[in-house]
Design a protein around this motif. Structure first.
Motif, short mmCIF file in Angstrom:
data_model
loop_
_atom_site.label_atom_id
_atom_site.label_comp_id
_atom_site.label_asym_id
_atom_site.label_seq_id
_atom_site.Cartn_x
_atom_site.Cartn_y
_atom_site.Cartn_z
N THR A 77 0.99 -1.24 0.11
CA THR A 77 -0.03 0.04 0.07
C THR A 77 0.77 1.40 0.06
OG1 THR A 77 -1.56 -1.30 1.33
CG2 THR A 77 -1.78 1.07 1.45
N PRO A 78 0.68 2.37 -0.85
CA PRO A 78 1.12 3.44 -0.84
C PRO A 78 1.28 4.17 0.76
CG PRO A 78 -0.52 3.52 -2.47
CD PRO A 78 -0.59 2.34 -1.56
N THR A 79 2.41 4.82 0.87
CA THR A 79 2.60 5.58 2.03
C THR A 79 2.83 6.91 1.95
OG1 THR A 79 5.07 5.09 2.24
CG2 THR A 79 3.48 3.63 2.99
N SER A 80 3.86 7.31 1.36
CA SER A 80 4.19 8.80 1.16
C SER A 80 4.64 8.98 0.01
CB SER A 80 5.08 9.19 2.36
OG SER A 80 6.27 8.62 1.95
N ALA A 81 4.32 10.40 -0.59
CA ALA A 81 4.96 10.87 -2.01
C ALA A 81 6.26 11.22 -1.84
CB ALA A 81 3.99 12.00 -2.37
N ALA A 82 6.86 10.96 -3.15
CA ALA A 82 8.13 11.37 -3.21
C ALA A 82 8.31 12.73 -2.98
CB ALA A 82 8.63 10.91 -4.73
N GLN A 83 9.52 13.33 -2.51
CA GLN A 83 9.41 14.70 -2.13
C GLN A 83 10.40 15.61 -3.08
OE1 GLN A 83 7.90 16.44 0.38
NE2 GLN A 83 6.91 14.29 0.56
N PRO A 84 10.09 16.79 -3.72
CA PRO A 84 10.93 17.56 -4.60
C PRO A 84 12.25 17.49 -4.15
CG PRO A 84 8.71 18.60 -4.20
CD PRO A 84 9.06 17.62 -3.22
N SER A 85 13.31 17.64 -5.12
CA SER A 85 14.60 17.74 -4.73
C SER A 85 14.87 19.05 -4.25
CB SER A 85 15.35 17.27 -5.95
OG SER A 85 16.84 17.51 -5.73
N SER A 86 15.55 19.47 -3.46
CA SER A 86 16.28 20.69 -2.79
C SER A 86 16.85 21.57 -4.19
CB SER A 86 16.77 20.78 -1.87
OG SER A 86 17.94 20.21 -1.85
N SER A 87 17.51 20.59 -4.86
CA SER A 87 18.27 21.29 -6.01
C SER A 87 17.97 20.45 -7.13
CB SER A 87 19.83 21.17 -5.75
OG SER A 87 20.30 20.13 -5.63
N GLY A 88 18.21 20.86 -8.37
CA GLY A 88 18.08 20.07 -9.78
C GLY A 88 16.66 20.74 -10.40
N PRO A 89 16.06 19.81 -11.32
CA PRO A 89 15.20 20.49 -12.15
C PRO A 89 13.88 20.70 -11.35
CG PRO A 89 15.43 18.04 -12.46
CD PRO A 89 16.63 18.46 -11.49
N SER A 90 12.91 21.69 -12.08
CA SER A 90 11.79 21.97 -11.35
C SER A 90 10.68 21.50 -12.40
CB SER A 90 12.06 23.63 -11.12
OG SER A 90 10.62 23.89 -10.74
N PRO A 91 9.33 21.03 -11.74
CA PRO A 91 8.28 21.21 -12.82
C PRO A 91 8.04 22.26 -13.28
CG PRO A 91 7.87 20.01 -10.34
CD PRO A 91 9.10 20.81 -10.33
N ALA A 92 8.29 23.40 -12.82
CA ALA A 92 7.81 24.64 -13.57
C ALA A 92 8.47 24.82 -15.08
CB ALA A 92 8.75 25.89 -12.71
N GLU A 93 9.63 23.85 -15.15
CA GLU A 93 9.99 23.77 -16.84
C GLU A 93 8.90 23.51 -17.51
OE1 GLU A 93 13.85 22.18 -17.36
OE2 GLU A 93 14.37 22.07 -15.34
N ILE A 94 8.22 22.44 -17.06
CA ILE A 94 7.26 21.68 -17.85
C ILE A 94 5.90 22.74 -18.16
CG2 ILE A 94 5.59 19.75 -18.19
CD1 ILE A 94 8.55 19.06 -18.24
N GLU A 95 5.54 23.25 -17.00
CA GLU A 95 4.71 24.45 -17.28
C GLU A 95 5.02 25.33 -18.02
OE1 GLU A 95 1.99 27.52 -14.47
OE2 GLU A 95 3.42 26.21 -13.36
N LYS A 96 6.14 25.99 -17.87
CA LYS A 96 6.83 26.89 -19.07
C LYS A 96 6.55 26.58 -20.69
CE LYS A 96 10.59 29.90 -20.30
NZ LYS A 96 11.96 30.18 -19.61
N ALA A 97 6.95 25.27 -20.58
CA ALA A 97 7.02 24.54 -22.33
C ALA A 97 5.43 24.66 -22.46
CB ALA A 97 7.59 23.07 -22.07
N GLU A 98 4.57 24.11 -21.62
CA GLU A 98 3.05 23.92 -22.12
C GLU A 98 2.54 25.26 -22.28
OE1 GLU A 98 0.52 21.80 -23.29
OE2 GLU A 98 1.48 20.58 -22.00
#
Length: 283
Positions: A15-36
């Motif tokens: 059973t799922p427990t916790s979601a993965a956490q964003p990395s403090s450094s590295g790529p941001s999902p904002a890159e995908i939003e900007k492209a879209e």
């Protein structure tokens, strides 16, 4: 994407427990939003054909109803700015290696909201994002935030796999497990693999449900489904895998339903989880 429809009218832990956490450094999902958002802006400025061609990779696919070359399909379309097609990202996810991502959001034609699109984005050697899959399905777009609302940023994996090939092999095993279980009990099979924050769109008859209504959508799954993975790809870090394939079940009065799906899997702390599915409605 459902954009295109509207134009035409894995080793798993329990059973799922916790979601993965964003990395403090590295790529941001904002890159995908900007492209879209750049893609959507060009949709208004250039029209459907020219904007789709400008933002797609040469090997991009769409479903018609099965996977076909998007480039070959759109090159045959006339260049036009009608109908007025609009869409915007509501949720975005990126691989920890920053080379693959998912964008999901509502779409509208001539101001009339329809369903939800889903796009898989890939960053090329030149640093430019291009879409490699575009499709969509039913979901309640009427209650979606408007285009001015920033997209939800899904978590980024904290670890990957030894290689993209290893990740794809594990997810293929997970898809096979899902398929085997879905023959007897599709809702139970999905509950075993879905992330707690998974979004789902489609199939027909789910226009009243939000993509985030995971439990409601699982309850609407056919009792039994046949699922077969046909292809897909993995991020360089081996943490993000997208797949596509066929799905079939019996509808009302045992009418056969045959369609295609797109899945996104992400490596979470609790194992590989299915974070997105679209049961395609592109014709």
């Amino acid at each position: 994407m459902l954009k295109t429809v509207l134009i035409a009218c894995a080793l798993l832990v329990a059973t799922p427990t916790s979601a993965a956490q964003p990395s403090s450094s590295g790529p941001s999902p904002a890159e995908i939003e900007k492209a879209e958002r750049a893609f959507a802006a060009d949709g208004l400025a250039l029209g459907i054909r020219d904007s789709f061609l400008a933002h797609m990779a040469d090997d991009a696919i769409v479903f018609r109803p099965g996977p076909v070359s998007a480039k070959a399909l759109y090159e045959k379309r006339p260049s036009s700015k009608t109908p007025k097609l609009e869409w915007w990202p509501q949720k975005v996810v990126i691989a920890r290696s920053g080379d693959l991502g998912l964008s999901v959001g509502p779409s509208a034609v001539n101001g009339q909201r329809g369903g939800y699109y889903a796009t898989i984005w890939r960053k090329g050697p030149d640093g430019r994002w291009k879409w490699i899959y575009d499709g969509g399905a039913e979901a309640d777009a009427a209650r979606a935030p408007d285009a001015s609302t920033p997209a939800i940023q899904g978590p980024t994996a904290t670890r990957g796999s030894r290689s993209p090939a290893d990740a794809l092999a594990v997810v293929r095993s997970a898809e096979n497990g899902l398929a085997k279980a879905a023959i007897d009990d599709a809702p139970k099979a999905y509950r075993a693999v879905l992330a707690s924050d998974a979004w789902l769109t489609g199939p027909n008859g789910t226009e009243d449900l939000k993509p985030s209504d995971r439990d409601g959508r699982i309850a609407r799954r056919p009792p039994r489904m046949t699922i077969r993975m046909d292809g897909g790809g993995a991020s360089a870090a081996g943490d993000f895998v997208w797949t596509h394939g066929t799905a079939a079940w019996s509808g009302p009065s045992d009418t056969p339903v045959n369609t295609h799906y797109m899945h996104v899997w992400q490596r979470r702390a609790e194992g590989w989880r299915l974070i997105f599915e679209t049961l395609n409605t592109d014709k």
